[in-house]
Write an enzyme that holds these catalytic residues in place. Structure first.
Site, short mmCIF file in Angstrom:
data_model
loop_
_atom_site.label_atom_id
_atom_site.label_comp_id
_atom_site.label_asym_id
_atom_site.label_seq_id
_atom_site.Cartn_x
_atom_site.Cartn_y
_atom_site.Cartn_z
N LYS A 200 43.71 24.32 -42.96
CA LYS A 200 45.05 23.73 -43.15
C LYS A 200 45.00 22.32 -43.71
O LYS A 200 45.80 21.46 -43.33
CB LYS A 200 45.81 23.74 -41.82
CG LYS A 200 46.12 25.14 -41.31
CD LYS A 200 46.79 25.15 -39.97
CE LYS A 200 45.82 24.96 -38.82
NZ LYS A 200 46.33 25.39 -37.53
N ASP A 235 45.76 28.39 -30.62
CA ASP A 235 47.22 28.48 -30.42
C ASP A 235 47.69 29.92 -30.24
O ASP A 235 48.64 30.19 -29.50
CB ASP A 235 48.02 27.77 -31.52
CG ASP A 235 47.63 28.17 -32.94
OD1 ASP A 235 46.65 28.91 -33.10
OD2 ASP A 235 48.31 27.73 -33.88
#
Ligand code: BGC
Length: 499
Positions: A200, A235
């Site tokens: 990311k 996550d």
């Protein structure tokens, strides 16, 4: 910037005020738009884009099967396929009996959150949640590991100072924290793990190959902060645990935000690479890291060029095709090619249109919500964000480009979900498709982009057929990963369970 909220709140690493305002109903097809010269010259580019992005049912079926087979290969041995299939060492899920005060730290994108959660057992459940959300200064995404973790620990220390005096622990005990770290980590236990690589857009030096829990512990010590990490979770894993706390049918969790990933509850006997791990339960959450999937994806020249120019070429190809960080950038690249080949936006090409990542996914999403006759919102966004003027027919083409990229992304994500469900069903016939099975979904892309979400759901239904689809529930579970990490800190508490 920092925001403190008491009670459950909102996280969006994806949405923006501008896009949120513009979100509304689905865009309508517009009839009889004047065909102008730019339409003719960009037509071959648009046609080719649509062909390259096509995801008919046979393609989706093939991808779902490839996902399932890569999962098996990745479970057999590390490096067995593109999918890391990371062992989370989470083999006990929250039951609802958890009690006490726990912290969580959620680091996954351009923002991170710190949370304090008071759990009250079966009766009272989550009594209070307080959190603070902080943007990571962009330079820290490219700085050193120490700088990043020192910054995080300093925010955590200030947050911990605000704890009221009502929660006393016995002298010998330390507050415990669940650490949600949303990057690929090779876990060695439930409270340790080595960073495989950043994703990311993060390029922090000195963390890859290190135990991220040790990095955090050292930074907390430098701050004089007495907190102990009792669970390190991705996550997706936090989301699964958080959703499962409320619903026993949750078996899979998916994140579709800046990045993307999925995890699921696997049977231990279906994990050959899990050698000796003593545990009471028969299952473990597996973090697939499906962003790394790359088998036979329908890719375009724009994807290939974006990948080649990225900081991690050749990696995270599924993520680069379906997640929020990249969809806007793919569209920008298509528009640039069209602008060069035609007079779509007049005869000059703006600096902004030439700038990578200038057009973001919230922008393309906002453009798709424009229902005005002349696509005025599209015109304003094109002008403000990429500095180009447009006419109504040009804007219509831009919307078609956005939809082509969002449709491919949503449908591929749907195929990925079905791949996971099919793998689980093959190993335990009837236990997935024969009953209610919940896929917990989080992430701004899914939450804020209605067309993307609709394409995803449609693909899942096409693949599963009408009957099976009724048993599969994709449920949006907002902000579950932080609370999930706090719950897993409780489940894995060093001080045992007084519940
Ligand atoms: C990371 C995953 C994470 C996902 C969603 C990906 O880039 O590799 O670990 O779960 O983003 O945040």
């Amino acid at each position: 910037m920092s925001v403190t909220v008491r009670s459950p709140g909102v996280r969006s690493i994806y949405g923006s005020a501008r896009s949120a305002k513009a979100l509304g109903s689905f865009s309508r097809p517009r009839a009889n738009m004047a065909v102008q010269s730019n339409v003719i010259s960009v037509a071959p580019i648009l046609t080719k884009l649509k062909e390259d992005c096509a995801t008919p049912l046979p393609v989706l079926r093939h991808l779902a099967a490839a996902m399932a087979s890569d999962m098996r290969a990745g479970l057999a041995v590390d490096g067995g396929s593109d999918l890391p299939m990371i062992l989370s060492y989470v083999d006990a899920l929250p039951t609802g009996n958890e009690e006490g005060l726990f912290y969580a730290l959620d680091l996954g994108g351009t923002n991170f959150r710190v949370l304090r959660v008071q759990l009250g057992g079966k009766e009272e459940r989550v009594i209070t949640t307080e959190f603070e959300q902080v943007s990571i200064p962009p330079e820290l995404m490219f700085g050193t590991s120490e700088e990043l973790f020192d910054f995080i620990a300093s925010v955590l220390a200030k947050f911990a100072e605000k704890e009221g005096g009502e929660f006393n622990l016995p002298d010998c005990q330390t507050r415990e924290i669940g650490f949600t770290f949303s990057f690929p980590v090779k876990q060695t236990s439930v409270d340790s793990g080595i960073l495989i690589k950043w994703t990311k857009g993060f390029a922090v030096s000195g963390t890859a190959g290190k135990d991220v829990v040790a990095c955090l512990n050292e930074a907390m010590q430098r701050q004089g902060l007495n907190l102990r990490v009792s669970a390190l979770v991705n996550d997706t894993v936090g989301t699964l645990a958080g959703a499962r706390y409320w619903d026993d049918d949750v078996m899979v969790a998916v994140i579709l935000g800046t990045g993307t990933n999925a995890c699921y509850l696997e049977r231990k006997d279906a994990i050959p690479k899990l050698q000796s791990h003593n545990s009471t339960s028969g299952g473990m959450i597996i973090n697939t890291e499906w962003g790394a999937f790359s088998n036979d994806l329908p890719l375009t020249e724009f994807d290939r060029e974006m990948d080649a120019d990225s900081i991690n070429p050749g990696e995270q190809i599924f993520e680069k095709t379906i997640s929020g960080m990249y969809l806007g950038e793919i569209v920008r690249r298509v528009l640039l090619k069209m602008a060069r080949a035609s007079e779509l936006f007049g005869d000059s090409i703006s600096e902004k249109l030439l700038t990578p990542f200038m057009l973001r996914t919230p922008d393309i999403c906002a453009m798709q919500q424009d229902t005005s006759e002349d696509l005025e919102v599209v015109g304003t966004i094109l002008l403000d964000v990429v500095g180009v003027s447009s006419n109504a027919s040009g804007r219509q083409i831009v919307v078609e480009v956005c939809d082509t990229i969002a449709k491919r992304g949503g449908r591929l994500a749907g195929a990925g979900i079905v791949g996971i469900l099919e793998k689980m069903e093959e190993d335990s016939e009837g236990l997935i498709f024969g009953k209610r099975t919940v896929v917990a979904m989080d992430g701004g892309l899914y939450e804020h982009y209605p067309q993307y979400r609709a394409h995803l759901q449609e693909a899942v239904q096409e693949l599963l057929g009408p009957q099976t689809s009724t048993n599969i529930v994709i449920e949006h579970t907002k902000d579950g990963s932080g609370i999930g990490a706090a719950l897993l800190a409780a489940t894995n508490s060093k001080y045992g369970h007084n519940f």
